[in-house]
Design a protein around this motif. Sequence first.
Motif, PDB file in Angstrom:
ATOM      1  N   UNK A  23      -1.992  -0.389   1.744  1.00  0.00           N
ATOM      2  CA  UNK A  23      -2.973  -1.470   1.813  1.00  0.00           C
ATOM      3  C   UNK A  23      -2.719  -2.506   0.723  1.00  0.00           C
ATOM      4  N   UNK A  24      -2.487  -2.046  -0.509  1.00  0.00           N
ATOM      5  CA  UNK A  24      -2.234  -2.985  -1.605  1.00  0.00           C
ATOM      6  C   UNK A  24      -0.920  -3.745  -1.392  1.00  0.00           C
ATOM      7  N   UNK A  25       0.047  -3.095  -0.796  1.00  0.00           N
ATOM      8  CA  UNK A  25       1.301  -3.794  -0.505  1.00  0.00           C
ATOM      9  C   UNK A  25       1.058  -4.907   0.509  1.00  0.00           C
ATOM     10  N   UNK A  26       0.236  -4.606   1.521  1.00  0.00           N
ATOM     11  CA  UNK A  26      -0.093  -5.613   2.533  1.00  0.00           C
ATOM     12  C   UNK A  26      -0.843  -6.789   1.914  1.00  0.00           C
ATOM     13  N   UNK A  27      -1.674  -6.493   0.891  1.00  0.00           N
ATOM     14  CA  UNK A  27      -2.436  -7.538   0.215  1.00  0.00           C
ATOM     15  C   UNK A  27      -1.612  -8.273  -0.846  1.00  0.00           C
ATOM     16  N   UNK A  28      -0.401  -7.768  -1.133  1.00  0.00           N
ATOM     17  CA  UNK A  28       0.439  -8.395  -2.137  1.00  0.00           C
ATOM     18  C   UNK A  28       0.082  -8.033  -3.564  1.00  0.00           C
ATOM     19  N   UNK A  29      -0.704  -6.993  -3.745  1.00  0.00           N
ATOM     20  CA  UNK A  29      -1.105  -6.548  -5.084  1.00  0.00           C
ATOM     21  C   UNK A  29      -0.124  -5.470  -5.541  1.00  0.00           C
ATOM     22  N   UNK A  30       0.992  -5.904  -6.103  1.00  0.00           N
ATOM     23  CA  UNK A  30       2.065  -4.976  -6.461  1.00  0.00           C
ATOM     24  C   UNK A  30       1.645  -3.995  -7.544  1.00  0.00           C
ATOM     25  N   UNK A  31       0.903  -4.476  -8.536  1.00  0.00           N
ATOM     26  CA  UNK A  31       0.497  -3.590  -9.636  1.00  0.00           C
ATOM     27  C   UNK A  31      -0.368  -2.440  -9.110  1.00  0.00           C
ATOM     28  N   UNK A  32      -1.315  -2.754  -8.241  1.00  0.00           N
ATOM     29  CA  UNK A  32      -2.180  -1.708  -7.682  1.00  0.00           C
ATOM     30  C   UNK A  32      -1.394  -0.779  -6.765  1.00  0.00           C
ATOM     31  N   UNK A  33      -0.415  -1.336  -6.038  1.00  0.00           N
ATOM     32  CA  UNK A  33       0.427  -0.506  -5.167  1.00  0.00           C
ATOM     33  C   UNK A  33       1.208   0.516  -5.989  1.00  0.00           C
ATOM     34  N   UNK A  34       1.846   0.052  -7.071  1.00  0.00           N
ATOM     35  CA  UNK A  34       2.636   0.948  -7.923  1.00  0.00           C
ATOM     36  C   UNK A  34       1.741   1.996  -8.568  1.00  0.00           C
TER      37      UNK A  34
END
Length: 577
Positions: A293-304
Amino acid sequence: MAHKTPLGSSAPPTSCLDLWREKNDQLVRQAKVAQDLGLSLRRQQLAQDALEGLRGLLHSLQGLPAAVSVLPLELSVICNFITLRASLAQGFTEDLAQDIQRGLERVLETQEQLEARLEHGLRELWDFVLHVSSLLPEVLPALHHLAGLQAAIWLSTNHLGDLTFLLQTLNGSQCRASEDLLLLLKTWRPPAEESDAPLTLQDARSLRDVLLTAFAHRQGLQELITGSLPRALSSLHEAASSLCPRTVLVQVYTALGTCLRKMGSPQKALLYLIAALKGGSTWGPPLLEASRLYRQLGNTAAEIESLELLVEALSVSDIPEAPQLLIEVELLLPRPDPASPLHCGTQSQAKYLLASRCLQTGRAEDAAEHYLDLLALLLDVSEPKRPRLWKDARKGARESPHCSPWVSATYLLQGQAWVQLGARKEAISEFSRCLELLFRATPKDKEQGPASSCEQGCTSDVALQQLRAAALISRGLEWVASGQDTRALQDFLLSVQVCPGNQDASFHLLRTLRRLDRRDEATALWRRLEAQTELPQENATWSLPLYLETCLGWIRPPDCETLLAEFRTSLLKTCDL
């Protein structure tokens, strides 16, 4: 209409019926006591004794001619036996279906229609019995209970056609034409038990609720996998709104998060994922979905961060909970399909995903350390020939401005893999490449500013010294294994020089000096080691990265104290002479 019984048979005396019922009730109470004991041998023994008691009681009941007055008790005993057996085995076995069939045959025996079983299968047998049961209202509650268990078996084995037919028959004319299993389950109204009915572990209505939740869950996941998102959303909402146990609710919320993300509602999806993480201790699937979901939103820090938490969650073993001695929703669910949002893979798979995403997003230093940790994990399954993985690891390492320690570490890890496979020549070659790079490496200038946790672990003086010592000791051990003690001695001497505080290097050197009969040098080293063991030792490896701690663990010499004691004894003998 009078009930029919086979010619020449009669119902057993009331006193026997009372004794049998009392025995059933006592065994049910025993099983419920066992349930409250949690995971223990006492629980297992009590439950197993109750199961054997029900088996014996059923054998006694079915050893007599079938009688209408006994059928409610007999069918209840069958239901209790199947429920307890399936819950203890955590699954349905083929012989349980035979127990159901035998119960149906006993109903037909009382109506002199037993010949029906010789001509038809189990599905048709149910049709016969449910039509006959209209003449036996006192048998109907127990028969619906047995039908619920049949439904559970057919759902767990994916016999949905048979399950649909059974529910249509149970519901009668009101749903005869419907093939919607959810609607059929909602419509089914098992008759209430009489107040004086035999005790049961689980009644028919509770079983119906379990079936409804399990089917809605299964159907929702299947529709999600095949892309029928609106229907999946409806089915999963149905599962979530039913009597859903906590562990299953976490799965349902995770699947709802996936469904809503794919439908373009990321904020609603996030709410369900947060609820899933709050609702249980199985965090793997919701964390993996959160990273998507975070990757789809472009939130790389939250994705990692989600992926890092996923790796951590998968490294911890779940504490098993004692399953209920009932037919539970989990018992009717299939294992997660690889395409399912509930499949989060293993710790090493999650680590690979984390490493690759770090590399793709320009976090080269983090990627390098994650790849090295992954390689260390994979060595426990002896996978040295994973060219893409080694290539990615070295690529990640080389893109770092301080790449030599990381690249050399990949050679060290691959050398250890060859050791495990018994390929000594290849192992020595990898260790030599590692050392060539390590002696060209220099620690990062501390005045350049604060470093990341990965940098601090990989490029500090301590880490670089330990890495050099690990490579030298590793190669030295291979020289020892091939009978080349002189070459091994050179590597062990150098390892002591490059990392003076490394006792592992000193112990390997002591063993080699002793084998080469270099007594004076060995004695001097032994005295230093004796003195060091009497002093408190500082933990020098606490800040080292995972892969390096793993490497140091592989080369740690066994029985160091024994070696010192043996050497002390040999010196004493020499002095006596």
